[in-house]
Write an enzyme that holds these catalytic residues in place. Structure first.
Site, PDB file in Angstrom:
ATOM      1  N   ASP A 200       0.733  -1.118   0.075  1.00 52.99           N
ATOM      2  CA  ASP A 200      -0.102   0.099  -0.045  1.00 52.99           C
ATOM      3  C   ASP A 200       0.847   1.267   0.126  1.00 52.99           C
ATOM      4  OD1 ASP A 200      -2.377  -1.512   0.211  1.00 52.99           O
ATOM      5  OD2 ASP A 200      -2.443  -1.388   2.386  1.00 52.99           O
ATOM      6  N   LYS A 222      -3.195   4.247  -2.949  1.00 53.11           N
ATOM      7  CA  LYS A 222      -3.873   5.231  -3.554  1.00 53.11           C
ATOM      8  C   LYS A 222      -2.982   6.380  -3.319  1.00 53.11           C
ATOM      9  CE  LYS A 222      -7.907   5.589  -1.383  1.00 53.11           C
ATOM     10  NZ  LYS A 222      -8.965   6.020  -0.921  1.00 53.11           N
ATOM     11  N   GLY A 254       0.105  -0.648   9.234  1.00 51.58           N
ATOM     12  CA  GLY A 254      -0.414  -0.880  10.639  1.00 51.58           C
ATOM     13  C   GLY A 254      -0.676  -2.491  10.614  1.00 51.58           C
ATOM     14  N   ALA A 284      -2.364   1.704  13.911  1.00 56.08           N
ATOM     15  CA  ALA A 284      -1.994   3.078  14.189  1.00 56.08           C
ATOM     16  C   ALA A 284      -2.377   3.625  15.534  1.00 56.08           C
ATOM     17  CB  ALA A 284      -2.974   3.947  13.231  1.00 56.08           C
ATOM     18  N   MET A 335      -8.934   7.255   9.677  1.00 60.75           N
ATOM     19  CA  MET A 335      -9.345   7.941   8.344  1.00 60.75           C
ATOM     20  C   MET A 335     -10.394   8.959   8.908  1.00 60.75           C
ATOM     21  SD  MET A 335     -10.021   4.441   6.201  1.00 60.75           S
ATOM     22  CE  MET A 335     -10.107   3.261   7.375  1.00 60.75           C
ATOM     23  N   GLY A 364       2.281   9.329  12.685  1.00 58.30           N
ATOM     24  CA  GLY A 364       2.663   8.896  13.847  1.00 58.30           C
ATOM     25  C   GLY A 364       3.949   7.714  13.797  1.00 58.30           C
TER      26      GLY A 364
END
Ligand code: SAH
Length: 421
Positions: A200, A222, A254, A284, A335, A364
């Site tokens: 990702d 994305k 994550g 996260a 999100m 983070g």
């Protein structure tokens, strides 16, 4: 003493330029600047490689620090910039590499021909050796039992069944929140063994530095202004590569099972008869909590933790805001940056105190980490202040530990500080 043994020739006279004639290389350790310069010039003019100790600008080559596991050799150099650092790195590598590693390399060498003959495909060979070096026979060699290992190795080389075609696998691996040191040991090993890595965008940029260099890397993330690869296309990619026998690492930010669509990929691949292993990662919420010094639970302040996403996406049902936050609870919203003001409004409408401590953690655990702290009612402004990037919203009494409630502010807090608590 070495001279007395005849292993070197000792000339008791000053250096002269033609001493460099016909030499393979020249080293000067006189410590005398003028003499060093003369030696350097003499060697250079004769195209002989030269090294003047502790004078990097008078070196055409450097002596690396060596970790010797002959035939395996590790050389470490700082290019003369920090020899002490290079020595420190060497000490750490020394400690990491078993003394018998050289014996292991020689052992493997004895079987190279046989493995090549029985496994004509390069991929099959690499998988054989990967498995060998990770496996029990290698352990046996390292433990000093080369004879026993040799017998087992013969049997292994001649056995083909375990490598029949189609024995690929997909590992759904959590890459953690960004700091590569937060990878699990298992994630690290799989990254180093992978044939294909499907990752990702949210993977910490330095995480991929730990992956096998010649693994095929496929970015399905994305990027802003660009559409993500649709999920069914990702599924098809995983199936295609694992079906062809590759070891695929599906690397997700994550944890794969926390808003990572890991469940869908697991079900799809199992449905197609592909072996799947799930490797958890630091999500996260726990990564940001540690980095910001915010305990997720705390005696007397927080005895429940809610992890939610507020993305108004098809399939997500409306959240029960009243039950999620409030007394004794910590709420982590994934999100949620774009919807932060609306989330705050919903929570306040549901009866929560507008002065409840809140924090926004962006990037983070990464060097670019920013933390904005404040109260629930200021959440929208805090998100804006913390800036762009993946953002985790944390709400609840325990968030006060990060200095929340004392007004809004960006608290740059290195992970090390939080870790020292
Ligand atoms: N599977 C991931 C979550 C993926 S959803 C996990 O377990 O962490 C993506 C969301 O995760 C982001 O919108 C953000 O809310 C959060 N997130 C991921 N990495 C983050 C980070 N380094 N700092 C803050 N939030 C992060």
């Amino acid at each position: 003493m070495v001279a007395a043994e005849g292993r070197v020739r000792l000339l008791r006279r000053p250096f002269q330029a033609d001493d460099a004639d016909g030499k393979a290389l020249v080293v000067s350790a006189s410590g005398d600047a003028a003499l060093d310069a003369a030696v350097f010039a003499a060697a250079r003019s004769r195209d002989v490689p030269v090294n003047v100790v502790d004078r990097p600008h008078l070196c055409t080559f450097v002596w690396p620090a060596i970790v010797d596991r002959d035939p395996l050799t590790v050389a470490i150099t700082s290019g003369g910039a920090a020899p002490v650092l290079a020595r420190g790195v060497r000490a750490r590598i020394e400690a990491m590499l078993p003394p018998a590693l050289g014996a292991l390399a020689r052992f493997a060498d004895r079987f190279r021909g046989a493995v090549k003959a029985t496994r004509p495909s390069g991929l099959a060979r690499r998988r054989f050796w990967d498995r060998f070096f990770e496996g029990p026979i290698a352990d046996q060699v390292l433990a000093g039992d080369e004879r026993g290992a040799g017998e087992r190795m013969l049997a292994l080389v001649n056995r083909r069944d375990e490598e029949s075609a189609g024995a690929g696998i997909v590992h759904l691996v959590g890459a953690g929140p960004g700091d590569p040191e937060l990878l699990t040991l298992k994630a690290l090993r799989l990254l180093q063994e992978a044939d294909v890595i499907v990752h990702d965008r949210l993977i910490g940029p330095r995480v991929l530095d730990y992956a096998r260099r010649d693994a095929e890397r496929i970015d399905v993330g994305k990027a802003p202004g660009r559409h993500a690869v649709p999920q069914d296309r990702i599924n098809a990619l995983l199936l295609q590569h694992a079906g062809a026998g590759a070891r695929v690492v599906r690397l997700k930010g994550g944890d794969p099972f926390v808003f990572g669509r890991g469940g869908e990929e697991l079900a799809f691949l199992r449905g197609h008869g592909i072996a799947v292993e799930v490797v958890p990662g630091i999500t996260a919420a726990t990564g940001c909590a540690a980095a910001a010094g915010i305990p997720l639970t705390m005696r007397g302040q927080a005895q429940a933790l809610s992890i939610v996403t507020a993305r108004a996406e098809s399939g997500e049902t409306a959240l029960d805001w009243q039950a999620l936050a409030g007394d004794g609870r910590t709420l982590c919203v994934y999100m949620g940056a774009a919807a932060a003001a609306r989330i705050a409004l919903r929570l306040i409408e549901a009866g929560h105190d507008p002065a409840t401590p809140a924090a926004v953690v962006v990037d983070g655990t990464l060097p670019t980490q920013r933390i904005a702290t404040g109260t629930l009612q200021a959440l929208g402004a805090m998100v804006a202040e913390a800036g762009a990037g993946p953002a985790l919203i944390m709400i609840g009494e325990a968030v006060r530990q990060a200095g929340a409630g004392s007004g809004m502010g960006i608290v740059p807090m290195p992970a090390a500080v939080a870790g020292a608590r």
